[in-house]
Scaffold this motif. Structure first.
Motif, mmCIF file in Angstrom:
data_model
loop_
_atom_site.group_PDB
_atom_site.id
_atom_site.type_symbol
_atom_site.label_atom_id
_atom_site.label_comp_id
_atom_site.label_asym_id
_atom_site.label_seq_id
_atom_site.Cartn_x
_atom_site.Cartn_y
_atom_site.Cartn_z
ATOM 1 N N MET A 56 0.836 -1.197 0.000
ATOM 2 C CA MET A 56 0.000 0.000 0.000
ATOM 3 C C MET A 56 0.871 1.248 0.000
ATOM 4 N N ALA A 57 0.348 2.319 -0.540
ATOM 5 C CA ALA A 57 1.065 3.589 -0.540
ATOM 6 C C ALA A 57 1.032 4.199 0.861
ATOM 7 N N TYR A 58 2.013 5.049 1.130
ATOM 8 C CA TYR A 58 2.094 5.667 2.452
ATOM 9 C C TYR A 58 0.877 6.551 2.736
ATOM 10 N N ASP A 59 0.389 7.229 1.720
ATOM 11 C CA ASP A 59 -0.783 8.087 1.912
ATOM 12 C C ASP A 59 -2.016 7.258 2.280
ATOM 13 N N ALA A 60 -2.159 6.092 1.643
ATOM 14 C CA ALA A 60 -3.299 5.227 1.951
ATOM 15 C C ALA A 60 -3.189 4.656 3.363
ATOM 16 N N ILE A 61 -1.971 4.312 3.776
ATOM 17 C CA ILE A 61 -1.771 3.800 5.139
ATOM 18 C C ILE A 61 -2.074 4.886 6.163
ATOM 19 N N ALA A 62 -1.617 6.107 5.886
ATOM 20 C CA ALA A 62 -1.882 7.217 6.810
ATOM 21 C C ALA A 62 -3.377 7.491 6.922
ATOM 22 N N ALA A 63 -4.097 7.391 5.806
ATOM 23 C CA ALA A 63 -5.547 7.607 5.844
ATOM 24 C C ALA A 63 -6.246 6.513 6.644
ATOM 25 N N GLU A 64 -5.776 5.272 6.507
ATOM 26 C CA GLU A 64 -6.387 4.169 7.263
ATOM 27 C C GLU A 64 -6.094 4.288 8.758
ATOM 28 N N ILE A 65 -4.886 4.734 9.098
ATOM 29 C CA ILE A 65 -4.554 4.951 10.512
ATOM 30 C C ILE A 65 -5.385 6.092 11.087
ATOM 31 N N LEU A 66 -5.638 7.109 10.280
ATOM 32 C CA LEU A 66 -6.476 8.222 10.738
ATOM 33 C C LEU A 66 -7.888 7.749 11.046
ATOM 34 N N ASP A 67 -8.432 6.872 10.213
ATOM 35 C CA ASP A 67 -9.765 6.329 10.484
ATOM 36 C C ASP A 67 -9.764 5.419 11.710
ATOM 37 N N LEU A 68 -8.656 4.716 11.918
ATOM 38 C CA LEU A 68 -8.588 3.764 13.018
ATOM 39 C C LEU A 68 -8.294 4.440 14.354
ATOM 40 N N CYS A 69 -7.316 5.352 14.356
ATOM 41 C CA CYS A 69 -6.849 5.963 15.606
ATOM 42 C C CYS A 69 -7.401 7.359 15.843
ATOM 43 N N PRO A 80 6.344 11.223 6.382
ATOM 44 C CA PRO A 80 7.719 11.037 6.872
ATOM 45 C C PRO A 80 7.808 10.161 8.120
ATOM 46 N N THR A 81 6.778 10.183 8.968
ATOM 47 C CA THR A 81 6.786 9.321 10.153
ATOM 48 C C THR A 81 6.728 7.853 9.759
ATOM 49 N N LEU A 82 5.898 7.525 8.788
ATOM 50 C CA LEU A 82 5.811 6.140 8.319
ATOM 51 C C LEU A 82 7.122 5.694 7.676
ATOM 52 N N ILE A 83 7.746 6.578 6.921
ATOM 53 C CA ILE A 83 9.040 6.245 6.310
ATOM 54 C C ILE A 83 10.099 6.043 7.394
ATOM 55 N N HIS A 84 10.030 6.858 8.440
ATOM 56 C CA HIS A 84 10.972 6.716 9.558
ATOM 57 C C HIS A 84 10.792 5.366 10.248
ATOM 58 N N TRP A 85 9.553 4.915 10.397
ATOM 59 C CA TRP A 85 9.305 3.593 10.986
ATOM 60 C C TRP A 85 9.934 2.497 10.134
ATOM 61 N N MET A 86 9.800 2.612 8.828
ATOM 62 C CA MET A 86 10.373 1.607 7.935
ATOM 63 C C MET A 86 11.895 1.576 8.049
ATOM 64 N N GLN A 87 12.510 2.730 8.110
ATOM 65 C CA GLN A 87 13.969 2.794 8.175
ATOM 66 C C GLN A 87 14.502 2.272 9.507
ATOM 67 N N LYS A 88 13.814 2.585 10.598
ATOM 68 C CA LYS A 88 14.292 2.179 11.915
ATOM 69 C C LYS A 88 14.116 0.683 12.165
ATOM 70 N N THR A 89 13.101 0.088 11.588
ATOM 71 C CA THR A 89 12.836 -1.335 11.822
ATOM 72 C C THR A 89 13.457 -2.238 10.763
ATOM 73 N N ALA A 90 14.089 -1.662 9.749
ATOM 74 C CA ALA A 90 14.640 -2.482 8.664
ATOM 75 C C ALA A 90 15.804 -3.344 9.157
ATOM 76 N N LYS A 91 16.745 -2.759 9.888
ATOM 77 C CA LYS A 91 17.923 -3.513 10.334
ATOM 78 C C LYS A 91 17.579 -4.613 11.337
ATOM 79 N N PRO A 92 16.779 -4.327 12.394
ATOM 80 C CA PRO A 92 16.432 -5.428 13.311
ATOM 81 C C PRO A 92 15.663 -6.555 12.640
ATOM 82 N N LEU A 93 14.741 -6.208 11.736
ATOM 83 C CA LEU A 93 13.966 -7.247 11.060
ATOM 84 C C LEU A 93 14.813 -8.028 10.063
ATOM 85 N N LEU A 94 15.850 -7.406 9.518
ATOM 86 C CA LEU A 94 16.729 -8.120 8.596
ATOM 87 C C LEU A 94 17.478 -9.241 9.314
ATOM 88 N N LYS A 95 17.882 -9.005 10.552
ATOM 89 C CA LYS A 95 18.554 -10.052 11.325
ATOM 90 C C LYS A 95 17.612 -11.223 11.590
#
Length: 213
Positions: free
Chosen positions: A141-154, A161-176
């Motif tokens: 899914m696109a980041y805009d669509a995910i943000a819209a779904e989170i807005l409806d949910l939360c 940029p926050t969603l992209i930051h989550w992807m970057q921060k969790t990439a290395k631990p999940l790769l291991k």
């Protein structure tokens, strides 16, 4: 002669620009940090409803084992966390309030605060972050669509940029974790087992028939 005259004029123009910059810098006033006096304060919003309330404090130092029995805590801070919990009935959004007390260790000469299972300095828990990763990686899914779904949910806006930051921060631990699981899968006899019925010798047998790869 012409080249010398051109060079002289270029130097004069550059020196004139530098003088103007110096004059502007002299009269430039430094802006004070923060909001003006009497302005409305800012900060993170406290959730209106709290689903779970927990008080966290160490009984002993996790590093050296120094006992905090009978010792009064030195410091305390509150942390609010918005997380997504997956249950049998489906996913549910909960708000947690952590009251974290810090004790002073006389051996380490440091304040010891309990840690919670959440990203440091984050307002969202791992449940919401992993759900976002699933939407991005598995469903593409696109980041805009995910943000819209989170807005409806939360009912809380989350920027792209926050969603992209989550992807970057969790990439290395999940790769291991991914590489570790891949090594385990390579050592197994079968990479994939499916219990879907398959035709065998011209007859379709559902019972005791497996598709293995």
């Amino acid at each position: 002669m012409i080249e010398r005259e051109v060079r002289r004029r270029v130097k004069q123009a550059i020196s004139l620009k530098n003088r103007k910059k110096q004059k502007v810098q002299k009269f430039r006033v430094k802006k004070k940090l923060g909001k003006p006096p009497g302005g409305k304060g800012g900060g993170r919003r406290v959730p209106a409803f709290i689903d779970r309330y927990e008080v966290l404090a160490y009984k002993s130092c996790p590093d050296c084992g120094f006992s905090f029995y009978g010792k009064k805590p030195r410091d305390k801070y509150d942390r609010f966390l918005l997380d997504l919990v997956f249950e049998k009935r489906g996913k549910r959004l909960i708000s947690r309030h952590y009251e974290i007390w810090g004790h002073y260790c006389e051996r380490c000469h440091k304040l010891k605060y309990p840690r919670i299972d959440a990203p440091p300095k984050a307002r969202r828990g791992w449940g919401l972050i992993t759900w976002t990763l699933m939407k991005r990686v598995a469903r593409k899914m696109a980041y805009d669509a995910i943000a819209a779904e989170i807005l409806d949910l939360c009912n809380e806006p989350i920027s792209k940029p926050t969603l992209i930051h989550w992807m970057q921060k969790t990439a290395k631990p999940l790769l291991k974790i991914y590489t570790h699981l891949w090594e385990i899968a390579r050592k197994s006899d079968y990479m994939h087992i499916d219990e879907t019925g398959a035709p065998l010798n011209g007859t379709f047998i559902v019972k005791n028939s497996y598709l293995r790869k």
